[in-house]
Design a protein around this motif. Structure first.
Motif, PDB file in Angstrom:
ATOM      1  N   GLN A 538       0.847  -1.191   0.000  1.00 21.55           N
ATOM      2  CA  GLN A 538       0.000   0.000   0.000  1.00 21.55           C
ATOM      3  C   GLN A 538       0.881   1.239   0.000  1.00 21.55           C
ATOM      4  OE1 GLN A 538      -2.924   0.069   3.082  1.00 21.55           O
ATOM      5  NE2 GLN A 538      -3.493   2.224   2.740  1.00 21.55           N
ATOM      6  N   VAL A 539       0.679   2.104  -0.973  1.00 20.81           N
ATOM      7  CA  VAL A 539       1.541   3.292  -1.118  1.00 20.81           C
ATOM      8  C   VAL A 539       0.940   4.463  -0.367  1.00 20.81           C
ATOM      9  CG1 VAL A 539       2.627   4.902  -2.726  1.00 20.81           C
ATOM     10  CG2 VAL A 539       2.313   2.505  -3.384  1.00 20.81           C
ATOM     11  N   GLU A 540       1.629   4.893   0.668  1.00 23.46           N
ATOM     12  CA  GLU A 540       1.207   6.072   1.417  1.00 23.46           C
ATOM     13  C   GLU A 540       2.189   7.228   1.244  1.00 23.46           C
ATOM     14  OE1 GLU A 540       0.632   5.017   5.485  1.00 23.46           O
ATOM     15  OE2 GLU A 540      -0.928   3.520   5.057  1.00 23.46           O
ATOM     16  N   LYS A 541       3.453   6.874   0.963  1.00 30.78           N
ATOM     17  CA  LYS A 541       4.498   7.878   0.820  1.00 30.78           C
ATOM     18  C   LYS A 541       5.379   7.505  -0.369  1.00 30.78           C
ATOM     19  CE  LYS A 541       4.655   8.376   5.869  1.00 30.78           C
ATOM     20  NZ  LYS A 541       5.499   8.225   7.089  1.00 30.78           N
ATOM     21  N   LYS A 590       2.488  12.847   0.177  1.00 27.26           N
ATOM     22  CA  LYS A 590       3.568  12.691   1.146  1.00 27.26           C
ATOM     23  C   LYS A 590       4.816  12.206   0.401  1.00 27.26           C
ATOM     24  CE  LYS A 590       0.452  11.677   4.996  1.00 27.26           C
ATOM     25  NZ  LYS A 590       0.080  10.694   6.062  1.00 27.26           N
ATOM     26  N   ARG A 591       5.696  13.127   0.126  1.00 21.65           N
ATOM     27  CA  ARG A 591       6.843  12.827  -0.706  1.00 21.65           C
ATOM     28  C   ARG A 591       8.127  13.397  -0.098  1.00 21.65           C
ATOM     29  NH1 ARG A 591       4.697  14.386  -6.817  1.00 21.65           N
ATOM     30  NH2 ARG A 591       2.758  13.142  -6.784  1.00 21.65           N
ATOM     31  N   VAL A 592       9.218  12.682  -0.333  1.00 26.08           N
ATOM     32  CA  VAL A 592      10.544  13.174   0.043  1.00 26.08           C
ATOM     33  C   VAL A 592      11.441  13.065  -1.187  1.00 26.08           C
ATOM     34  CG1 VAL A 592      12.582  12.839   1.500  1.00 26.08           C
ATOM     35  CG2 VAL A 592      10.288  12.474   2.448  1.00 26.08           C
ATOM     36  N   GLU A 644       8.170  13.189   9.395  1.00 28.12           N
ATOM     37  CA  GLU A 644       7.631  14.545   9.542  1.00 28.12           C
ATOM     38  C   GLU A 644       6.481  14.830   8.579  1.00 28.12           C
ATOM     39  OE1 GLU A 644      10.990  17.099   9.037  1.00 28.12           O
ATOM     40  OE2 GLU A 644      11.672  16.886  11.117  1.00 28.12           O
ATOM     41  N   LEU A 645       6.308  13.941   7.602  1.00 25.78           N
ATOM     42  CA  LEU A 645       5.217  14.143   6.649  1.00 25.78           C
ATOM     43  C   LEU A 645       3.869  13.973   7.352  1.00 25.78           C
ATOM     44  CD1 LEU A 645       6.604  12.122   3.609  1.00 25.78           C
ATOM     45  CD2 LEU A 645       6.472  14.599   3.811  1.00 25.78           C
ATOM     46  N   LYS A 646       2.962  14.873   7.093  1.00 31.71           N
ATOM     47  CA  LYS A 646       1.647  14.841   7.756  1.00 31.71           C
ATOM     48  C   LYS A 646       0.567  14.401   6.771  1.00 31.71           C
ATOM     49  CE  LYS A 646       2.969  18.492  10.979  1.00 31.71           C
ATOM     50  NZ  LYS A 646       2.672  19.847  11.506  1.00 31.71           N
TER      51      LYS A 646
END
Length: 646
Positions: A538-541, A590-592, A644-646
């Motif tokens: 499951q992709v959340e970030k 939510k990405r880095v 830290e991603l919200k």
């Protein structure tokens, strides 16, 4: 007035009329340099009916601001430019733009304008001619032509021209002939303000054959100088003393350089040449004169084509090989072999690149390039081949020396010449020296390849002067340019596939000094610019990373985080919307983004809610691992950003 004088004056006045009608341009150079340009065109081996004839002589107007003179010549010699084209000088969509543009106007062999680039590209053309002649000629000379240049004081003030000329002298490029329009005027005034050197002595010291013609109107003296230049094995500089704006009220002044003469000035100029008041006039006798010149050139063309036919019959394999090279069809079946993309050990991407280049070169005689004195570090030496030199012109490895500025332009010149695939290599931080040439490669739609190694703060101990920070952002900002930073050896193999198949787009390969792990999941999908290397249930970030930082991203990713390798933003942006959405769904905010370089340009992919693990300050001198830790480009820093991603 004899017909040659009238023909030269026609070139002058057509040029002046173009500038005046456009109310923009440079009338001074055409008025002073028309006699030498006329003489060069008379001597050149060309056929306006076959402007792409491969064995033609090349002509580069390095002083590209004098483009109206070139357009006048192309019209008079029958290259297809009509008077209406001259009347549209510098207008939107015309065939007569402000500076000559390769691929836009028939008869233009290079895009020039930035001073020094033209003469430097001409060095590349002369090198290509010499190398191809060594590869293909035998008792039949299939390749035998000259490269002519008209340059000005500004070209020779620019440092790039000295770099290129130094190499030309070292390589003894005897078929390079440069005519120097020495009018002693620059935009600010007399060249004595900033340029008092003895140019002829400098070029003699660079290993050139040097001549002088004291009167720029003496076409017999210019012609004799060109003939003498053909009798030396050195490149030739013919310094022709001219008067800028010759025949106009502004003759010999800086004001003649870069603005129209004005209606009164144009009229006075025409009166000085014994011409009428009409504009864009080509008298019948002048037209007939140029037609006769072109007709005389036909004999040389026919003889050359006869030699080509004999060569094709007697040396069919070689001829076919050359034709494929000229068309850009290199038949690199290696790229179709899955084993090409497989590597059994971890290695720096520069090392993988070196291994790949030699695999390609084993069956690819059209490779012709080298490094700016860094081949052992860049891993760009082609082991099967000798070094290109005056005595071994068949060699494929070019020793550019510490001349990054010239290297970029020379690579472009080789590509413009045709028949070869050229590359130049140095450290990424020195891309700054090459940016103008890379930009011109993109403008000209050349498939030039630029290999940049030591791609990050991973350079380590060499410190901030050698650690690239903003260079990737600079290179990515150039339109029609592919920047490819591979994450491992497989992606490096893909990068070379991209580089050698991108015929109309220059490619910059960004390679590491430090060892990179081979990544599970890296694949040929890298050619799409970005792809998934790790997919959770499951992709959340999403972590987006490039190069050496992809491994860090994989270590930091948790069970809900997708990892995307993005070696080339340009290639990714070229994909269809559906593919881009499948890699970076808009719904996943939510990405880095991780890259050990400037953050500039990455906000687009991180989005308003994303985080950046990047570097917006200069580096430091220390072992690579310590530098990465010091600047917080680490697995731990990525994990913190994810949390830290919200």
């Amino acid at each position: 007035m004899n017909i040659e004088t009238k023909a030269i004056n026609t070139i002058r006045l057509l040029s002046v009329d173009q500038v005046q009608k456009a109310n923009s341009g440079h009338p001074g150079l055409p008025l002073g340099a028309a006699p030498m340009a006329y003489t060069v065109f008379n001597k050149m081996k060309v056929n306006p009916k076959d402007p792409e004839w491969f064995n033609r002589d090349r002509f580069i107007l390095s002083a590209g601001h004098g483009s109206s003179m070139l357009y006048s010549l192309l019209h008079l010699y029958g290259y297809g430019l009509q008077l209406d084209d001259l009347k549209n000088f510098r207008q939107l969509g015309s065939l007569t733009p402000g500076h000559p543009e390769y691929g836009h106007t028939k008869g233009v062999d290079a895009t020039t304008g930035p001073l020094g680039q033209g003469i430097s590209m001409a060095v590349g053309m002369a090198m290509a001619e010499r190398h191809l002649a060594a590869l293909y000629n035998n008792e039949l000379e299939l390749i035998n032509h000259y490269t002519y240049v008209i340059c000005g004081d500004g070209d020779l003030m620019e440092g790039i021209s000295n770099e290129a000329s130094s190499l030309a002298g070292t390589m003894k490029l005897g078929k390079l002939i440069v005519l120097y329009d020495s009018n002693s005027i620059s935009i600010e005034g007399s060249t004595d303000l900033a340029f008092t050197e003895d140019v002829k002595a400098r070029y003699a010291a660079l290993g050139w054959d040097v001549q002088g013609v004291s009167d720029g109107n003496d076409i017999d003296a210019i012609s004799e100088a060109i003939d003498r230049a053909k009798d030396t094995d050195k490149p030739s500089l013919i310094a022709v003393t001219t008067q800028i704006g010759y025949g106009s009220p502004r003759a010999g002044t800086a004001k003649a350089h870069g603005e129209p003469l004005g209606e009164e000035g144009v009229l006075a100029t025409k009166q000085a040449f014994g011409a009428g008041e009409g504009s864009f006039i080509v008298d019948d006798d002048v037209k007939a004169h140029f037609e006769a010149i072109v007709a005389r050139k036909q004999a040389a063309y026919d003889a050359d084509k006869h030699t080509e036919e004999r060569y094709r019959t007697k040396y069919a394999d070689n001829y076919e090989k050359l034709q494929r090279a000229l068309s850009g069809d290199f038949e690199l079946d290696l790229f179709k072999d899955e084993n090409y993309y497989k590597f059994d050990k971890d290695m720096a991407s520069r090392a993988a690149s070196g291994q790949i280049m030699n695999s390609i070169a084993d069956n690819f005689e059209s490779f012709f390039g080298g490094s700016a004195d860094l081949a052992p570090s860049n891993k760009t030496h082609l082991d099967k081949y000798a070094n290109f030199s005056a005595s071994t012109p068949e060699g494929a490895n070019i020793n550019f020396g510490v001349r990054e500025h010239a290297m970029g332009a020379i690579v472009n010149g080789i590509m413009l010449h045709g028949g070869l695939q050229s590359f130049g290599a140095t450290f990424l931080v020195f891309a700054d020296y090459m940016k103008p040439a890379i930009r011109l490669a993109a403008i000209q739609s050349l498939g030039s390849i630029f290999v940049f190694t030591h791609d990050s703060i991973g350079v380590g101990e060499d410190g901030p002067t050698h650690q690239p920070i903003e260079q990737l952002a600079m290179l990515r900002a150039i339109p029609n340019h592919i920047v490819f930073r591979p994450a491992d050896a497989t992606e490096t193999a893909v990068a070379w596939n991209v580089a050698l198949t991108s015929k109309n787009t220059p490619v910059s390969l960004i390679l590491s000094r430090q060892t990179l792990k081979n990544i599970d999941g890296s694949s040929r999908d890298a050619q799409k610019g970005a792809y998934i290397v790790k997919e959770p249930k499951q992709v959340e970030k999403i972590i987006i990373a490039t190069g050496s930082e992809v491994s860090l991203a994989l270590e930091a990713a948790d069970d809900t985080t997708r990892v995307v390798s993005m070696p080339s933003r340009a290639l990714f942006e070229a994909q269809v919307e559906a593919y881009r959405e499948s890699i970076l769904p808009k719904a996943v905010k939510k990405r880095v983004v991780v890259e050990a370089a400037s953050s500039f340009g990455w906000h687009k992919y991180a989005g308003d809610e994303g985080k950046l693990v990047t570097l917006d300050e200069f580096g430091a001198s220390a072992p690579a691992g310590d530098v990465y830790k010091f600047f917080n480009i680490t697995t731990e820093a990525i994990k913190v950003a994810l949390n830290e991603l919200k």
